[in-house]
Design an enzyme around this catalytic site. Sequence first.
Site, mmCIF file in Angstrom:
data_model
loop_
_atom_site.group_PDB
_atom_site.id
_atom_site.type_symbol
_atom_site.label_atom_id
_atom_site.label_comp_id
_atom_site.label_asym_id
_atom_site.label_seq_id
_atom_site.Cartn_x
_atom_site.Cartn_y
_atom_site.Cartn_z
ATOM 1 C CG ASP A 278 -1.974 1.006 1.242
ATOM 2 O OD1 ASP A 278 -1.962 1.855 0.324
ATOM 3 O OD2 ASP A 278 -2.825 0.984 2.148
ATOM 4 C CG ASP B 173 -3.001 3.652 -2.999
ATOM 5 O OD1 ASP B 173 -4.144 3.221 -3.243
ATOM 6 O OD2 ASP B 173 -2.673 4.123 -1.904
ATOM 7 C CD GLU B 174 -5.356 -0.781 -0.542
ATOM 8 O OE1 GLU B 174 -5.765 -1.910 -0.254
ATOM 9 O OE2 GLU B 174 -6.002 0.267 -0.358
HETATM 10 MG MG LIG Z 1 -2.445 3.893 0.198
#
Ligand SMILES: [Mg+2]
Length: 388
Positions: free
Chosen positions: A9, A103-104
Amino acid sequence: MPRCIFHLDLDTFFVAVERLLDPTLQGKPVIVSPGTARSVVATASYEARKFGVHSAMPFAQARRLCPQAVIVPGNFPAYQKASCAFFHILEAFSPDIEPASLDEAYIDYTNCQELFGPSLSAAGLIQRQVKSELGLDVSIGISTSKAVSKITSDLAKPSGILYVLPGYEAKLLAPLSIRKLMGIGPKSEPRYRAHGIRTIGDLAQLPKTLVTRVFGETGRILQNMARGEDYSPVQRRQSAKSLSHEETFAHDTTDREFLRHALHRLVCELGYRLRRYNLRTQKLCVKVRYADFSLHTRSQSLPRPTNLDGRLFETAVSLLDRLLIRRVRVRLLGFVAQDLAKHDQQLCLPDTPARERLDSLLMAADKLRSRYGYSIVQWASLLRREAE
Ligand SMILES: [Mg+2]
């Protein structure tokens, strides 16, 4: 062998990208939000979070809590570009990547240890590479399941790596608030609290039959997670099978030159997309919708896969000529690239010097486009027609 699942993350992703674009934001409280009266906070920097600001909070409330924060409206193309680069780095470490958001991601690293070494050193490698190539911090949780790794990466923030020894999942989770479990939100939490369940450990130790009776199937799944028992697989991203571009004209037309020109434009745009995704196509299709709304298509396999405008256009234009046998006006023209394959899976045969010169010209144009936008470089033939 126990599974080895990473959850990665990027830390305060939007803010981090904004800071790369404008380094003066470094160290300041930053809120990413359109900043209108009814908008919400997309994300906030750690400096702003100290004041109680968090994602999804109404912007007006965030403003009151942290009036000194710098408000940035958000730059989605920049986030997307950073996200692509992030996934590109991950792809080198395992073929089993499941994107959870921009973003993960989850990675199944179980069978990759021979290549990149033990999970902890691979995680360190990923972290350093993301930092040096993208200037971004990533937090990584490692455990035997997706559910536990997701919680673990959160505990590892900012920019940490946390590894849960197999067998210790339930121990790690036990003291944490029930809210940390994926699937328990502000609406369902009170239901669990009403039954005296405050921590993940509270849920884990209840008899299974009781949990199922009170909270149903969802409760049972959550209890399994609470016990560190989550066997859901990392689901690989389905790669695109085809890419297409089409254009509906302002006026229906039978003008062949106009249609060829429009096709050339579609081909160039699609060629650019193929090259950006590192893909080649082995089958092309041109489609025409006539003014009477009937749809006609022609497709053809290519002798070898390509993503180069010139080669795509040669075939595309012959398909178009085969389609334009009716004297009916055309309302829509489309171009589809099918049978896509990753660039590196294909054998690259040497080409004629003239072709190679053209290819390197195209690569140079792509570099400019990736920096300044697609329309910064165009074929002169396309511009001439537009000027007419
Ligand atoms: Mg994040």
